[in-house]
Design a protein around this motif. Sequence first.
Motif, PDB file in Angstrom:
ATOM      1  N   PRO A  14     -11.446   3.042   3.323  1.00 26.45           N
ATOM      2  CA  PRO A  14     -11.686   1.865   4.157  1.00 26.45           C
ATOM      3  C   PRO A  14     -13.162   1.503   4.313  1.00 26.45           C
ATOM      4  N   ARG A  22      -4.534  -6.696   1.188  1.00 22.64           N
ATOM      5  CA  ARG A  22      -3.112  -6.785   0.848  1.00 22.64           C
ATOM      6  C   ARG A  22      -2.406  -7.876   1.647  1.00 22.64           C
ATOM      7  N   GLY A  23      -1.249  -8.274   1.127  1.00 19.89           N
ATOM      8  CA  GLY A  23      -0.434  -9.257   1.834  1.00 19.89           C
ATOM      9  C   GLY A  23      -0.635 -10.668   1.322  1.00 19.89           C
ATOM     10  N   LYS A 146      -4.305 -13.837   5.583  1.00 18.94           N
ATOM     11  CA  LYS A 146      -4.260 -12.487   6.152  1.00 18.94           C
ATOM     12  C   LYS A 146      -4.185 -12.516   7.675  1.00 18.94           C
ATOM     13  N   THR A 192       2.638  -4.145   2.713  1.00 17.40           N
ATOM     14  CA  THR A 192       2.217  -3.361   3.878  1.00 17.40           C
ATOM     15  C   THR A 192       0.712  -3.152   3.745  1.00 17.40           C
ATOM     16  N   GLU A 193       0.142  -2.409   4.648  1.00 12.00           N
ATOM     17  CA  GLU A 193      -1.301  -2.145   4.577  1.00 12.00           C
ATOM     18  C   GLU A 193      -1.679  -1.283   3.376  1.00 12.00           C
ATOM     19  N   THR A 194      -0.723  -0.568   2.827  1.00 12.52           N
ATOM     20  CA  THR A 194      -1.034   0.325   1.707  1.00 12.52           C
ATOM     21  C   THR A 194      -0.293  -0.018   0.412  1.00 12.52           C
TER      22      THR A 194
END
Length: 200
Positions: A14, A22-23, A146, A192-194
């Motif tokens: 991070p 992402r997303g 986002k 998802t975040e990952t």
Amino acid sequence: MASITTQDQAINQPNRRNTCLRGIQIVASGSYVPEVVVSNSDLTKLGCDEEWIVQRTGILERRHCRPDQATSDLGYLAARNCLQRAGVSADDLDMIIVATMTPDHFTPSTAAIVQSLLECNAVAFDLNAACSGFVYALLVGAQFIKTGSCERILVIGADAMSRVIDPQDVKTYPLFGDAAGAVLLARDPDATETEGRGIL
């Protein structure tokens, strides 16, 4: 011994700047090039060296706008192509960002003219960051998606460089042409975040 960071490691750290947002997904792309083809041999009458152009750039030809075409026309046609490929109506757009350094006018924005041509009510603005304009516009659009502010954003890169480049500058004039490209950004509901689609 130097350590090597893989792409997966970079994405999962991070604190690193090159992380994955992402997303966000690119749903479709579209483009438009004007019909007027200008070959390297066409430029010899301006004093350009045909061989020099190919050896240093690989460029064989470029496109130029007709006198009655503006940057907004290029952007609109690329946008329409993109929306058709996505199967999305212009009414479904939340925002239009046009990256250009050759706007039709200082105001209204080229994006506002494209918005009018598409007959939609999306927020519309220009972004000028020269050669890297489209990348900046893509990242700006991604941020709006986002945060949940927008669902669908049309990002367009459009320029009519033949209008601003000096034809007497034989080293730079052959390098530029006129065209537009567009992408439709949208939220990836499965991300998802990952895991999932995103922009690196």
